[in-house]
Design an enzyme around this catalytic site. Sequence first.
Site, PDB file in Angstrom:
ATOM      1  CG  HIS A   1      -2.067   0.939   1.079  1.00  0.00           C
ATOM      2  ND1 HIS A   1      -1.987   2.270   1.389  1.00  0.00           N
ATOM      3  CD2 HIS A   1      -3.323   0.720   0.610  1.00  0.00           C
ATOM      4  CE1 HIS A   1      -3.150   2.836   1.131  1.00  0.00           C
ATOM      5  NE2 HIS A   1      -3.980   1.925   0.650  1.00  0.00           N
TER       6      HIS A   1
ATOM      7  CG  ASP B   1      -8.532  -4.666  -2.531  1.00  0.00           C
ATOM      8  OD1 ASP B   1      -9.754  -4.573  -2.385  1.00  0.00           O
ATOM      9  OD2 ASP B   1      -7.821  -3.728  -2.923  1.00  0.00           O
TER      10      ASP B   1
END
Length: 437
Positions: free
Chosen positions: A314, A372
Site C-alpha cells: 500500500h 483486498d
Amino acid sequence: MSATASTGGGSVTITLDGSNKTTSMKLMEGTVGPAVFDIRKLYDQLGVFTYDPGYGSTASCESKITYIDGDVGELLYRGYPIEQLAEQSTFLEVAHLLLNGELADASSQKEFDLGIMRHTMLHEQLRRFFDGFRRDAHPMAVMCGVIGALSAFYHDSLDINDPEHRRISAFRLIAKVPTIAAWAYKYSIGQPFIYPRNDLGYVDNFLYMMNAVPAEPYTVPPVLSKAMERWFILHADHEQNASSSTVRLAGSSGANPFACIAAGVASLWGPAHGGANEAVLKMLADIGDVKNIPQFLSEVKDKNNHTRLMGFGHRVYKNYDPRAKIMSQSAHEVLKELGIKGDPLLDLAMELERIALSDDYFVSRKLYPNVDFYSGIILKAMGLPVSMFTVLFAVARTTGWISQWKEMIEDPSQRIGRPRQIYTGAGRRDFVPMGKR
Ligand code: CMC
C-alpha cells in the site's frame, strides 16, 4: 542551479544560490499526522516547481474527513476508529458521518436514512441504457456508463453552487448506485431487474436487488446482511487515494457530481486500486495449491517479471492495513456462519500471507496484506461473482467520493486542479515539410 534552505519560526526559507530570489514557506500543522510546507508561492517567488510523480510527498488538499496513520496502521473516519465503526455502526450512520462531519442522533439518522432510501429508484428510461451493453460486458464498464448518464436525467440538482442541489445529488448518488450495480449484475446473468424496496434498508435492499427473482419470495439471510454492512463500512472512504483524487480533480473544474463519480469509478477499476479484490481471487485460483506458493513468490520477486502479490502493499500503510485485519476476522466468521468448513481459498490465502510475511522481500519493503487480500473471499462465500467485486467497492466508496467532492466544493481555497510538469521533450524547432523529412 542549487538552493539553500534554512528553518525557524514554523517556516522554511529557500534561497536560490547565486540569485536574490528567496521565499519563505509556512509549515502547516494538521490535527494529527505530518506537517506540510505551504509551497503555493514557490513558483511565483523562485520560478521553480516541485517534482513528485505519484504524489508520495504531496498534500493535494486540506480535509477533515479521513485520517490514516500508515506507520501504525490506523484508519479514522472523522476521528472515529474503523474498528469501532465496523463493529458498532451501520453503513448509513457512516454515510451521515462522512458527509456531515458528525454522528447523527436517532431522529436525525432516521430522517437521513429515509432521505437516502427515497432516491433508490432510477428514472425508468435509464433501464434502456442497460440494453445497449453486451451481456458479457464487465459490470464496471456498465457502472462507468450508467453513472455518468445520471447527469442527463437529474437536471434539477446540477447547480454545484446551490447547497440544496449538492445535498440532493449526494443522496441520489448514494441511493442509486446500488440499484445500478444490482441491475448491471442482473443484466449480465439474464435475469429481470428487481426494483428497490425501501422498507428493507440500504444493505438489505441491495442484497435483495442482487439475489431476488420475481418467481419466488426472497428473504435476505442475516449473516449476509451483517457481513455486507461491515464490508461496506470498511470500504466507505480512504482519504486522497487515486479514485477520490480523480473525483476531486474532475470536480475542480466545476463538472457536475454525477460525471465526477463516474470518473472515480473509472479510476477505481484498475488492478492497483479497487480492481485488486477481483485480481486477488484470480491470483489464488491461478496458484491453485499451497505447494505452488514458493514458485509463485519467486515469480513475484523476479525483477524481470511483472507479477505482483495482489492484495499486498500500500502506498500509505507500511504496517498491517487495519481493514485487512477486520476482513480476515470477518472471512472466518462468515465462512463459519455459512457452515463452510475448510475453505481452500481461505487456507491458501492464509498460507500465502504467512509465507510472504516471513520473506525478506516483503518484510524489507514493508509489504503487508491490504483490504483486498481477504475481501474477495468473503464475497465469494456470499455467492457473489468475481466480476462484481470491484463494483461493490464502487457502491461503498460512492459515499466517500461524494463527501470528498462536497468538502472540496465548500472549501473557499478551492481552485481548478492543474499540475505542472518538468518538460524533457524537444526544444523549439522548425517544422520540416513532408518532402524534406
Ligand atoms: N507485490 C510485489 N512487490 C510489490 C508489491 C506487491 N504487491 N507492492 C509493492 N511491491 C514492491 C515494488 O516492486 C517496489 O519494489 P522495489 O523497491 O524493489 O522496486 C516496492 O515494493 C515499492 O512498491 P511501489 O510500487 O513503489 O509502491 P506504490 O506505493 O507505488 O504502490 C500499490 C502501492 C498498492 C499500487 C502496490 O503495493 C501494488 O501494486 N499492490 C498490489 C495491488 C493491490 O493490492 N492494490 C490494492 C491497494 S489497497 C486498496 C485500494 O487502494 O484500492
